[in-house]
Design a protein around this motif. Structure first.
Motif, mmCIF file in Angstrom:
data_model
loop_
_atom_site.group_PDB
_atom_site.id
_atom_site.type_symbol
_atom_site.label_atom_id
_atom_site.label_comp_id
_atom_site.label_asym_id
_atom_site.label_seq_id
_atom_site.Cartn_x
_atom_site.Cartn_y
_atom_site.Cartn_z
ATOM 1 N N THR A 409 0.817 -1.220 0.000
ATOM 2 C CA THR A 409 0.000 0.000 0.000
ATOM 3 C C THR A 409 0.847 1.264 0.000
ATOM 4 O OG1 THR A 409 -0.171 0.155 2.411
ATOM 5 C CG2 THR A 409 -1.779 -1.224 1.286
ATOM 6 N N MET A 410 0.265 2.322 -0.578
ATOM 7 C CA MET A 410 0.836 3.665 -0.529
ATOM 8 C C MET A 410 -0.331 4.646 -0.421
ATOM 9 S SD MET A 410 3.737 3.416 -3.535
ATOM 10 C CE MET A 410 4.442 5.019 -3.110
ATOM 11 N N GLY A 411 -0.023 5.904 -0.116
ATOM 12 C CA GLY A 411 -1.055 6.917 -0.038
ATOM 13 C C GLY A 411 -1.072 7.607 1.309
ATOM 14 N N LEU A 412 -2.117 8.403 1.524
ATOM 15 C CA LEU A 412 -2.201 9.185 2.757
ATOM 16 C C LEU A 412 -2.357 8.307 3.999
ATOM 17 C CD1 LEU A 412 -4.465 12.181 1.667
ATOM 18 C CD2 LEU A 412 -1.974 12.116 1.885
ATOM 19 N N LEU A 413 -2.831 7.069 3.836
ATOM 20 C CA LEU A 413 -2.997 6.182 4.986
ATOM 21 C C LEU A 413 -1.792 5.269 5.198
ATOM 22 C CD1 LEU A 413 -6.791 5.328 4.706
ATOM 23 C CD2 LEU A 413 -5.656 6.964 6.212
ATOM 24 N N LEU A 424 4.818 7.924 6.144
ATOM 25 C CA LEU A 424 4.655 9.170 5.392
ATOM 26 C C LEU A 424 5.681 9.200 4.268
ATOM 27 C CD1 LEU A 424 3.910 11.800 8.189
ATOM 28 C CD2 LEU A 424 2.435 10.082 7.140
ATOM 29 N N ALA A 425 5.312 8.563 3.168
ATOM 30 C CA ALA A 425 6.212 8.464 2.014
ATOM 31 C C ALA A 425 5.593 9.180 0.826
ATOM 32 C CB ALA A 425 6.484 7.000 1.665
ATOM 33 N N LEU A 426 6.408 9.951 0.117
ATOM 34 C CA LEU A 426 5.953 10.644 -1.079
ATOM 35 C C LEU A 426 5.735 9.644 -2.203
ATOM 36 C CD1 LEU A 426 8.413 13.692 -0.911
ATOM 37 C CD2 LEU A 426 6.076 13.536 -0.023
ATOM 38 N N THR A 427 5.186 10.106 -3.302
ATOM 39 C CA THR A 427 4.906 9.222 -4.434
ATOM 40 C C THR A 427 6.172 8.605 -5.006
ATOM 41 O OG1 THR A 427 4.934 11.163 -5.875
ATOM 42 C CG2 THR A 427 2.785 10.423 -5.077
ATOM 43 N N ASN A 428 7.317 9.294 -4.816
ATOM 44 C CA ASN A 428 8.587 8.745 -5.324
ATOM 45 C C ASN A 428 9.290 7.866 -4.290
ATOM 46 O OD1 ASN A 428 9.517 10.571 -3.440
ATOM 47 N ND2 ASN A 428 10.588 11.901 -4.917
ATOM 48 N N GLY A 429 8.633 7.634 -3.143
ATOM 49 C CA GLY A 429 9.199 6.781 -2.118
ATOM 50 C C GLY A 429 10.002 7.514 -1.066
ATOM 51 N N GLU A 440 6.540 20.008 6.100
ATOM 52 C CA GLU A 440 6.872 18.720 5.505
ATOM 53 C C GLU A 440 5.632 17.821 5.385
ATOM 54 O OE1 GLU A 440 10.388 16.374 6.218
ATOM 55 O OE2 GLU A 440 11.177 17.933 7.557
ATOM 56 N N VAL A 441 4.807 17.840 6.445
ATOM 57 C CA VAL A 441 3.592 17.021 6.422
ATOM 58 C C VAL A 441 2.643 17.504 5.332
ATOM 59 C CG1 VAL A 441 1.542 16.343 7.729
ATOM 60 C CG2 VAL A 441 3.779 16.353 8.840
ATOM 61 N N PHE A 442 2.527 18.842 5.186
ATOM 62 C CA PHE A 442 1.629 19.380 4.154
ATOM 63 C C PHE A 442 2.138 18.998 2.761
ATOM 64 C CE2 PHE A 442 -0.063 22.431 1.184
ATOM 65 C CZ PHE A 442 -1.396 22.507 1.556
ATOM 66 N N ASN A 443 3.443 19.100 2.566
ATOM 67 C CA ASN A 443 4.005 18.728 1.261
ATOM 68 C C ASN A 443 3.788 17.241 0.959
ATOM 69 O OD1 ASN A 443 4.883 21.334 0.746
ATOM 70 N ND2 ASN A 443 6.921 20.981 1.614
ATOM 71 N N PHE A 444 3.897 16.422 2.009
ATOM 72 C CA PHE A 444 3.607 14.994 1.835
ATOM 73 C C PHE A 444 2.164 14.795 1.371
ATOM 74 C CE2 PHE A 444 1.214 11.753 4.265
ATOM 75 C CZ PHE A 444 1.564 10.624 3.546
ATOM 76 N N GLY A 445 1.218 15.445 2.066
ATOM 77 C CA GLY A 445 -0.188 15.299 1.708
ATOM 78 C C GLY A 445 -0.476 15.817 0.312
ATOM 79 N N GLY A 447 1.440 15.953 -2.117
ATOM 80 C CA GLY A 447 2.034 15.083 -3.123
ATOM 81 C C GLY A 447 1.114 13.960 -3.575
ATOM 82 N N TRP A 448 0.098 13.670 -2.782
ATOM 83 C CA TRP A 448 -0.858 12.623 -3.136
ATOM 84 C C TRP A 448 -2.131 13.181 -3.755
ATOM 85 C CZ3 TRP A 448 0.509 7.872 -3.852
ATOM 86 C CH2 TRP A 448 1.626 7.363 -3.173
#
Length: 607
Positions: A409-413, A424-429, A440-445, A447-448
């Motif tokens: 799994t990947m994504g906000l959850l 908390l992994a970005l789309t590029n891992g 940083e948390v906002f940028n992570f969110g 990114g999805w």
């Protein structure tokens, strides 16, 4: 019989008997289900809502129809006409076709039926190895909504009327039929929350050769909803258990599955001004505005997306207003807030579904359950469950994933693997280095965010989530909803907590046991029947490693050889002493007689 007269739009009605049976060789192309008109009980009767009749003995081979239903239809239609507006009874055993053998001895008749079913089961494939294990506790069973659903024949919410499972308060059924044989699983629990097993009680959990709710393709036995289950699993219970005292035949083929292989799902949740708790327990807040990927699993073909919108035009707060989901190749299901936030709306492939007449829908590759306008549960074939609840005008979305989704799994959850560090992994891992840094948390969110939609749409825990939403959203109702949602998630996590099971413990031969729970810490006391002696421990305890304590316990016939030998020796010695005494006494008597004769002879000579 009685019925609601409004269900049949006619002044006069016909009352007919219809029957169902399955013919041909099971699990072959010749296996067919047949639903047919049998005969009329009455014609041109007033639509009064009640009718009485006297069942007649079987004629014209009707005794071969063991399952059926009564139909009440407008009298303007000919007998047995298909596809007319009508009211139907539930399916039931056509026991009123009383064969001569039944009237002579009903118990023997039922036993013959049971034995015939037993012989059939001996010839059919064993389906038990491919069905899912039962949850260990009632709490797990009710929480695992992606894989199990309430069995309406034993529902704790409706008073626990458990006709077929005496001693139980609630049962659940596996939502999905088994892959090869379309078999079902049923799991039942007592008022302590422990699973009840047929090895201990007639009311125990029973698997089914035919899933009660059917399985695609629904027109082919044993996949025909309801009817196949009656033919192979319910009628046999009547014959073997209810109408004769031969349940051992039934439970031989329908033994309970215990929970030693059961694995709880993992859960994650989104609620309030969106707060997130990942599958591995990381909590954070992200109040972006738009459409985002909550969960994606390319390996499993699962996508769950959420839309967030401003709470209102005056505050900088957003909330989840819609969630869309699909598991390839299922239908796309969307659950969204309706105007005014008075309820939830469910859409199938962008078309609104109505749950006004039924709460359950079996769609393409997905089941949807909506008992109220504020409660929707979506269940996919893989065992994924998505619960959407409306609280104080806000949506709370819980996702449950079975263990097969680990590391996919990947994504906000987050990434479900038991390690919160990589959630908390970005789309590029790339991972968020500092989860306490809002930027940083906002940028992570962000990114999805979904730029090319795949699915088309028509921070601190507990009370701190509540305070956040009251301050930012300026809404005590929203804050209270967040508090309730958080507490519900904590309760769900507690219910799904894995437990250790040692499995069913059998009493020793020629003995009995006391104790019918088999989870860690459970104790089973062992006793022997009269005339037998216990060897081994009398108390066994389920240990942390899933193994029962102590060695084997047996009931044996008492070993009295030493006593027999001792008794024999004593008896022999006593016998020898007795014989010796008799011999000595005999000799003594003979000697006295000789002495007397000698004395007498001497006296005579003197004279």
């Amino acid at each position: 019989m009685t019925w609601n007269t409004s269900l049949v739009r006619a002044e006069r009605v016909n009352i007919e008997l219809w029957g169902y049976r399955e013919t041909g060789e099971p699990y072959t192309d010749s296996w067919l289900g047949e639903w047919a008109y049998l005969y009329s009980l009455a014609k041109d009767q007033p639509n009064s809502g009640s009718f009485s009749f006297l069942p007649k003995p079987a004629e014209n081979g009707f005794s071969s129809w063991e399952l059926g239903s009564l139909r009440i239809s407008p009298s303007i239609y000919p007998d047995g006409m298909w596809n007319v507006q009508a009211a139907w009874t539930e399916d039931h055993a056509l026991a009123w076709h009383l064969e001569e053998k039944f009237r002579q001895n009903s118990t023997v008749w039922a036993l013959d039926k049971c034995v015939a079913w037993n012989q059939l089961e001996n010839e059919l494939p064993n389906f038990l190895s491919e069905i899912i294990d039962c949850p260990c506790t009632l709490a797990q069973a009710r929480a695992d909504t992606g894989r199990f659903h309430t069995d309406y024949g034993c529902d704790i919410e409706k008073g626990s009327v458990c006709t077929y499972h005496p001693g139980c308060v609630h049962c659940v059924r596996a939502i999905q039929a088994s892959p090869m044989y379309a078999a079902g699983q049923q799991c039942c629990y007592d008022n302590t929350g422990a699973q009840v097993l047929t090895a201990d009680s007639i009311g125990g959990s029973t698997p089914d050769r035919a899933h009660d709710w059917g399985s695609p393709p629904f027109k082919k036995p044993p996949r025909i909803p309801g009817q196949s289950h009656w033919v192979y699993d319910v009628l046999s219970f009547y014959y073997c258990c209810l109408w004769s005292d031969n349940c051992h035949f039934y439970f031989k083929h329908r033994p309970s599955s215990d929970c030693r292989r059961y694995k709880s799902p993992s859960s994650a949740v989104v609620f309030g001004d969106p707060h997130f708790i990942t599958f591995d327990g990381v909590s954070y807040s992200f109040n972006g505005f738009g459409e985002y990927t909550l969960v994606t699993s390319f390996a499993k073909g699962l996508t769950i997306q959420g839309r967030t919108e401003p709470v209102n035009g005056t505050v900088k707060a957003t909330q989840l207003t819609s969630v869309a989901m699909q598991e390839t190749p299922s239908d796309i299901i969307e659950v969204r807030l309706v105007s005014g936030h008075n309820g939830l709306e469910v859409l199938q492939n962008q078309k609104t579904l109505s749950f006004s007449e039924q709460s359950w829908m079996d769609l393409h590759g997905v089941y949807v359950f909506s008992p109220t306008s504020s409660n929707v549960t979506v269940m996919f074939s893989s065992g994924v469950g998505v619960e959407v609840r409306l609280r104080e005008g806000t949506m709370t979305t819980t996702v449950l994933l079975p263990e097969e989704f680990i590391d996919t799994t990947m994504g906000l959850l987050g990434k479900m693997n038991g390690d919160p560090k990589d959630d908390l992994a970005l789309t590029n891992g790339e991972l968020v280095q500092n989860r306490t840094n809002p930027e940083e948390v906002f940028n992570f969110g962000a990114g999805w965010a979904i730029s090319n939609q795949r699915l088309r749409y028509a921070r601190d825990p507990g009370s701190q989530f509540c305070r956040y939403d009251i301050l930012v959203g300026r809404s005590p109702r929203m804050g209270n909803a967040s508090k309730i949602s958080y507490q519900s998630h904590i309760s769900l996590e507690a219910d799904l907590k894995p437990v250790i099971s040692c499995g069913w413990f059998s009493p020793p031969s020629n003995g009995k046991k006391e104790g019918t729970t088999y989870l860690q810490g459970a104790k089973v006391n062992l006793f022997c029947n009269e005339g037998f002696t216990l060897t081994g421990p009398s108390l066994r305890v389920c240990q942390w490693d899933g193994v029962w304590s102590g060695g084997d316990t047996n009931c044996v016939v008492p070993n009295n050889i030493p006593g027999i030998v001792a008794g024999s020796v004593i008896g022999a010695a006593a016998l020898i002493l007795m014989i010796t005494t008799i011999v000595l006494l005999s000799r003594k008597q003979k000697q006295k007689r000789r002495d007397a004769r000698t004395e007498e002879a001497g006296t005579t000579e003197a004279f």
